[in-house]
Design a protein around this motif. Structure first.
Motif, PDB file in Angstrom:
ATOM      1  N   ASN A 247      39.171  -7.770  26.148  1.00 41.38           N
ATOM      2  CA  ASN A 247      37.905  -8.062  25.469  1.00 41.38           C
ATOM      3  C   ASN A 247      37.796  -9.494  24.940  1.00 41.38           C
ATOM      4  O   ASN A 247      36.746  -9.870  24.424  1.00 41.38           O
ATOM      5  N   ARG A 284      31.504  -7.534  30.822  1.00 45.20           N
ATOM      6  CA  ARG A 284      31.755  -7.464  29.376  1.00 45.20           C
ATOM      7  C   ARG A 284      30.571  -8.034  28.598  1.00 45.20           C
ATOM      8  O   ARG A 284      30.143  -7.466  27.587  1.00 45.20           O
ATOM      9  N   ALA A 289      31.810  -4.823  24.689  1.00 51.81           N
ATOM     10  CA  ALA A 289      33.274  -4.725  24.780  1.00 51.81           C
ATOM     11  C   ALA A 289      33.689  -3.433  25.481  1.00 51.81           C
ATOM     12  O   ALA A 289      33.027  -2.393  25.342  1.00 51.81           O
ATOM     13  N   TYR A 290      34.778  -3.521  26.235  1.00 54.06           N
ATOM     14  CA  TYR A 290      35.340  -2.319  26.848  1.00 54.06           C
ATOM     15  C   TYR A 290      35.997  -1.486  25.757  1.00 54.06           C
ATOM     16  O   TYR A 290      36.603  -2.019  24.822  1.00 54.06           O
ATOM     17  N   THR A 291      35.867  -0.146  25.860  1.00 53.62           N
ATOM     18  CA  THR A 291      36.359   0.723  24.792  1.00 53.62           C
ATOM     19  C   THR A 291      37.667   1.425  25.137  1.00 53.62           C
ATOM     20  O   THR A 291      38.295   2.038  24.281  1.00 53.62           O
ATOM     21  N   GLY A 292      38.092   1.355  26.391  1.00 53.98           N
ATOM     22  CA  GLY A 292      39.346   1.989  26.791  1.00 53.98           C
ATOM     23  C   GLY A 292      39.561   1.813  28.284  1.00 53.98           C
ATOM     24  O   GLY A 292      38.699   1.264  28.987  1.00 53.98           O
ATOM     25  N   ASN A 295      36.850   3.665  30.375  1.00 49.25           N
ATOM     26  CA  ASN A 295      35.563   2.967  30.271  1.00 49.25           C
ATOM     27  C   ASN A 295      35.565   1.722  31.148  1.00 49.25           C
ATOM     28  O   ASN A 295      34.573   1.439  31.853  1.00 49.25           O
ATOM     29  N   ARG A 299      33.073   1.298  34.503  1.00 47.00           N
ATOM     30  CA  ARG A 299      32.079   0.212  34.538  1.00 47.00           C
ATOM     31  C   ARG A 299      32.349  -0.765  35.681  1.00 47.00           C
ATOM     32  O   ARG A 299      31.419  -1.213  36.362  1.00 47.00           O
ATOM     33  N   ILE A 342      42.961  -2.426  22.668  1.00 51.78           N
ATOM     34  CA  ILE A 342      41.892  -1.415  22.605  1.00 51.78           C
ATOM     35  C   ILE A 342      42.461   0.000  22.682  1.00 51.78           C
ATOM     36  O   ILE A 342      41.842   0.948  22.212  1.00 51.78           O
ATOM     37  N   GLU A 343      43.660   0.152  23.248  1.00 54.02           N
ATOM     38  CA  GLU A 343      44.289   1.464  23.324  1.00 54.02           C
ATOM     39  C   GLU A 343      45.289   1.690  22.178  1.00 54.02           C
ATOM     40  O   GLU A 343      45.960   2.720  22.133  1.00 54.02           O
TER      41      GLU A 343
END
Length: 522
Positions: A247, A284, A289-292, A295, A299, A342-343
């Motif tokens: 991100n 992005r 923002a990417y959430t995981g 996701n 996308r 993010i994880e």
């Protein structure tokens, strides 16, 4: 261009109005800058970054711009040959009092009586020898062209002029000899000053705005330059490299100036090119923002409805144009640490679960061949994977040693030391056990003094998270373990060796002895 790029970052992110001119005119007395150079932190500083001149700078311990100008002019083949650098260091440290020849003090007071620059011997010829300016320049050209007959004439004129100005004739002869010698090697002071000011500007930026300096240095660096750059950065600044973040990272290194974190560039990840990164960044920007990991895959691959058989499953040409991201890119980005934040991955071993989830989304499961079950819980395995795909990563070598069979076998024979500890002066002569990755193996030969025959030996370049050291495997040990040593590149090893200072390297190195122990860990 590099200096301008750093200054642009500083001005934009720290609200400054710096220019090269302002730094080199108004900020020449910055103690932090001279300390940084004196400590040997010279990576990416113009003209000052080679090992030889770095050692000379450390010997001189510069405190002002005049020191840097002299260093630049003195560190050249001819001056090294005649020992002028050693003399300068002794005078600079006050170990020996400089001796100034008759009538030469004003011209040579900044360089402890040594004629370093062309301007100095020209000044002496003018003020002591009575040469007019035209004849002084004639002298400079005559020395450069090595015209013996012309020099003989000029010598007679100089000695006559010097004696006429009160100089004893024997000392006039001595001064003339120094002019002749200096003329063959001396450097134009204005050139040396220009180079030294450029070097100072880079060092000043590194000392005062390290995050901006290293952002540009890393962006321009070759892969082989990066480990030493990162090692220096950790040593002399608060700036730190962090893994790429899906991100925040993009095609260039991204720096958070509030935290001094430099995020690794996505394009530095193996096989991840500019088009791939631009596609990821565009999505992005478009969708937030990417959430995981899921996701991200949904996308990015929304137009690519196929399922993969494995990471290296090829795309056809049309797919690659539409979506320049493939399964292998996803694998490498996970291994590089792009999804750790993010994880909320707390340890590198958690990347295994991320790979499994990504593989499930893409239609397959992890293979035992690439990710053996017995390695999936080992920190160093995942750190090695990260380093292999991105050039960044931190291996806990002490943990590897503590959990190894080698620990019991080396007990009482050699103390465990880090490569940082190996480099310390007080450890010269000690036997050490080290755990490190072998990043290079090279074979060399030397002439045996007793027999005259050529003998073979090997040099291992060892790495501990960007800290590098050399280990020399001498002939007896190398020939006995030749096949094993030649297979060590990219392997983690534990070995025992003796620490010896190397004049050639200008630092401590490791050297095998007859009963050195070697254990391969991976």
């Amino acid at each position: 261009a590099k200096l301008s790029a750093v200054i642009a970052l500083v001005n934009r992110n720290f609200g400054q109005e710096l220019t090269i001119g302002r730094i080199t005119q108004d900020m020449l007395e910055d103690g932090k800058t001279y300390r940084l150079l004196s400590d040997g932190n010279t990576q990416n500083v113009f003209q000052f970054s080679s090992p030889g001149i770095t050692r000379f700078i450390q010997d001189v311990q510069p405190e002002c711009i005049e020191d840097l100008i002299a260093i630049n002019a003195l560190y050249r083949p001819a001056t090294l040959d005649i020992g002028a650098t050693d003399d300068y260091v002794r005078f600079r440290r006050g170990e020996v009092a400089p001796v100034y020849n008759y009538g030469c003090y004003e011209a040579t007071k900044n360089t402890f009586g040594i004629m370093v620059y062309q301007e100095q011997f020209m000044s002496v010829a003018h003020t002591l020898g009575g040469f007019d300016l035209g004849k002084t320049d004639y002298l400079r050209k005559a020395i450069g062209k090595k015209k013996a007959d012309l020099m003989a004439t000029l010598k007679a004129d100089f000695i006559a002029g010097a004696v006429g100005n009160g100089c004893p004739d024997y000392e006039a002869e001595e001064i003339w000899h120094k002019i002749e010698v200096a003329g063959k090697y001396s450097f134009n002071r204005s050139h040396a000053a220009a180079y030294a000011l450029t070097a100072y500007c880079g060092a000043w930026l590194k000392a005062n705005y390290p995050s901006a300096f290293y952002t540009v240095a890393l962006q321009w660096a070759d892969d082989k330059e990066i480990p030493s750059l990162m090692a220096e950065m950790e040593r002399c600044s608060s700036a730190k490299i962090v893994p790429p973040d899906i991100n925040r990272s993009g095609t260039e290194f991204f720096t958070d100036y509030a935290t001094d974190e430099i995020f690794w560039s996505l394009t530095r990840i193996k096989q991840v090119g500019v088009k791939t990164v631009e596609y990821i960044v565009t999505e992005r920007d478009r969708g937030g923002a990417y959430t995981g990991i899921e996701n991200f895959i949904h996308r990015i691959f929304r137009y690519k409805l196929k399922k993969y058989s494995y990471w290296d499953d090829p795309d056809n040409a049309e797919e690659a144009v539409k979506v320049p991201v493939n399964a292998r890119h996803v694998k490498h980005m996970i291994l590089a640490g792009c999804f750790d934040r993010i994880e909320k991955a707390g340890a590198v071993t958690e990347r295994c679960a991320l790979l499994e989830r990504a593989a499930r989304e893409l239609g397959f499961s992890l293979s035992e061949k690439d990710f053996p079950q017995d390695m999936r819980g080992r920190h160093f395995f995942w750190s090695q994977q990260q380093i292999a795909v991105s050039g960044i990563g931190s291996i806990d070598y002490r943990r590897i040693f503590n959990n190894s069979e080698a620990r019991r076998q080396v007990k009482g024979k050699a103390s465990y030391l880090t490569l940082d500890e190996v480099a310390r002066d007080e450890n010269d002569g000690r036997r050490a056990t080290v755990c490190a990755t072998v990043v290079d193996v090279t074979e060399h030969t030397y002439k045996d003094r007793e027999t005259g025959s050529r003998k073979r030996f090997a040099k291992l370049t060892l790495s501990q998270n960007n800290r590098l050291a050399e280990c020399v495997c001498w002939n007896d040990y190398y020939m006995e373990h030749h096949t094993v040593i030649q297979s060590l590149k990219d392997r983690v090893v534990i070995l025992t060796a003796v620490i010896r200072y190397s004049d050639y390297n200008g630092c401590n190195t490791l050297q095998t002895y007859r009963n050195s122990l070697l254990f391969i860990q991976s």
